[in-house]
Design a protein around this motif. Sequence first.
Motif, PDB file in Angstrom:
ATOM      1  N   LEU A 169     -25.457 -17.886   4.952  1.00  0.00           N
ATOM      2  CA  LEU A 169     -25.946 -18.016   6.490  1.00  0.00           C
ATOM      3  C   LEU A 169     -27.447 -18.245   6.670  1.00  0.00           C
ATOM      4  CD1 LEU A 169     -22.721 -16.265   5.409  1.00  0.00           C
ATOM      5  CD2 LEU A 169     -23.446 -16.504   8.338  1.00  0.00           C
ATOM      6  N   THR A 207     -30.496 -18.208   9.030  1.00  0.00           N
ATOM      7  CA  THR A 207     -30.566 -17.110  10.286  1.00  0.00           C
ATOM      8  C   THR A 207     -31.513 -18.342  10.863  1.00  0.00           C
ATOM      9  OG1 THR A 207     -31.413 -15.341   9.206  1.00  0.00           O
ATOM     10  CG2 THR A 207     -29.615 -15.700   9.934  1.00  0.00           C
ATOM     11  N   VAL A 236     -27.578 -18.800  13.541  1.00  0.00           N
ATOM     12  CA  VAL A 236     -26.954 -18.435  12.172  1.00  0.00           C
ATOM     13  C   VAL A 236     -26.332 -20.820  12.411  1.00  0.00           C
ATOM     14  CG1 VAL A 236     -24.896 -18.765  13.277  1.00  0.00           C
ATOM     15  CG2 VAL A 236     -25.462 -18.092  10.732  1.00  0.00           C
ATOM     16  N   LYS A 254     -26.630 -10.241  -0.192  1.00  0.00           N
ATOM     17  CA  LYS A 254     -26.687  -9.195   1.337  1.00  0.00           C
ATOM     18  C   LYS A 254     -25.908  -8.429   0.770  1.00  0.00           C
ATOM     19  CE  LYS A 254     -29.056  -8.381   4.155  1.00  0.00           C
ATOM     20  NZ  LYS A 254     -30.134  -7.156   4.370  1.00  0.00           N
ATOM     21  N   LYS A 305     -28.316 -14.057   2.377  1.00  0.00           N
ATOM     22  CA  LYS A 305     -28.929 -14.592   3.789  1.00  0.00           C
ATOM     23  C   LYS A 305     -30.257 -15.715   3.808  1.00  0.00           C
ATOM     24  CE  LYS A 305     -31.670 -12.891   8.134  1.00  0.00           C
ATOM     25  NZ  LYS A 305     -31.687 -11.389   7.984  1.00  0.00           N
ATOM     26  N   SER A 363     -33.777 -16.576   5.206  1.00  0.00           N
ATOM     27  CA  SER A 363     -34.482 -16.855   6.408  1.00  0.00           C
ATOM     28  C   SER A 363     -35.463 -18.205   6.941  1.00  0.00           C
ATOM     29  CB  SER A 363     -35.577 -15.464   6.593  1.00  0.00           C
ATOM     30  OG  SER A 363     -35.669 -15.199   5.614  1.00  0.00           O
ATOM     31  N   LYS A 402     -25.620 -16.324  17.139  1.00  0.00           N
ATOM     32  CA  LYS A 402     -24.395 -14.939  16.898  1.00  0.00           C
ATOM     33  C   LYS A 402     -23.070 -14.718  18.069  1.00  0.00           C
ATOM     34  CE  LYS A 402     -27.956 -13.206  13.208  1.00  0.00           C
ATOM     35  NZ  LYS A 402     -28.695 -12.213  13.051  1.00  0.00           N
ATOM     36  N   ILE A 449     -21.363 -12.543   8.743  1.00  0.00           N
ATOM     37  CA  ILE A 449     -22.660 -12.500   9.439  1.00  0.00           C
ATOM     38  C   ILE A 449     -22.853 -10.477   9.442  1.00  0.00           C
ATOM     39  CG2 ILE A 449     -23.909 -12.052  11.848  1.00  0.00           C
ATOM     40  CD1 ILE A 449     -21.928 -14.409  12.305  1.00  0.00           C
ATOM     41  N   ILE A 489     -24.987  -9.936   6.315  1.00  0.00           N
ATOM     42  CA  ILE A 489     -26.684 -10.210   6.055  1.00  0.00           C
ATOM     43  C   ILE A 489     -26.680  -9.700   6.817  1.00  0.00           C
ATOM     44  CG2 ILE A 489     -25.953 -12.630   5.795  1.00  0.00           C
ATOM     45  CD1 ILE A 489     -26.712 -12.994   8.127  1.00  0.00           C
ATOM     46  N   ASP A 490     -26.437  -8.870   8.416  1.00  0.00           N
ATOM     47  CA  ASP A 490     -27.709  -8.365   9.388  1.00  0.00           C
ATOM     48  C   ASP A 490     -27.217  -6.867   8.749  1.00  0.00           C
ATOM     49  OD1 ASP A 490     -28.068 -10.152  10.316  1.00  0.00           O
ATOM     50  OD2 ASP A 490     -26.465  -9.699  11.789  1.00  0.00           O
TER      51      ASP A 490
END
Length: 250
Positions: free
Chosen positions: A102, A104, A109, A157, A180, A182, A202, A218, A221-222
């Motif tokens: 995913l 971001t 996303v 993650k 994740k 980035s 998101k 989600i 990954i958060d």
Amino acid sequence: MDNYYSFEPVEKPQETVIDAIPEKILISLMYRPGMTFNELWNKKGRSNRFAYHVKKLQESNLIKKDDQGKYKLTTKGKKRVAYLESLTGDRCELPIVAVIILVTDGDKVLLYERAKEPFYGYWGAHGGKLRSTNYILEQARESIKKETGLECDLELKGLFSAKTYADDDIFYGHQLFVLKGSNPRGKLLKSTKKGTHRWVKKDEVSKLRILPNIPHLIKIIDSERFRWIEADRFQKKDTFSMKIRKDITL
């Protein structure tokens, strides 16, 4: 029948094998390397039919005969028996092991609308099956570049484990390494054969026709810590739902 000898477990779906002779030969050599033709045959069935399968296994580089006339598994053959149940010779029903990334960018996303079955028309995350030649990060880097044209920083993650049922029958199992992405770099491909890409906020993801695991991916990954989610997914006609079995933060 000859399709048996071109079996490639990483790339092709499992096929039904009508004739059990090839499996019997491979299983015999798995437990006892270095058997003669007569030891393998053991006078069970017609010798010319058995000889045909021995020849085909040799031509396919699954077995080899040494200078003493004894048969052994090749490296390819040893790899092949890893996909067989050792007691029955049946092909193992293995889960799909894959990476899912995913990417971001701020509060957005990157998702894509699937243009292939299964789950045609659903929005999902990018990824790919984990090849035996790649480590997790290598596969993730390769998959995201190929599918989106982007490069990004990657971080493992969590793990998402799922069984997917279609009309109450198990369809397949997934073991997904969740990463994740980035700091995306490069030019995003508008679409590929697999589908069309879109940056989505998101908090607006639920407005799309998404695969039911996307909100949970989600969350993974958060999360500040490694997270493992286990779930059952159910598809019936036009509905697709999911039931969480475990949600563990490590």
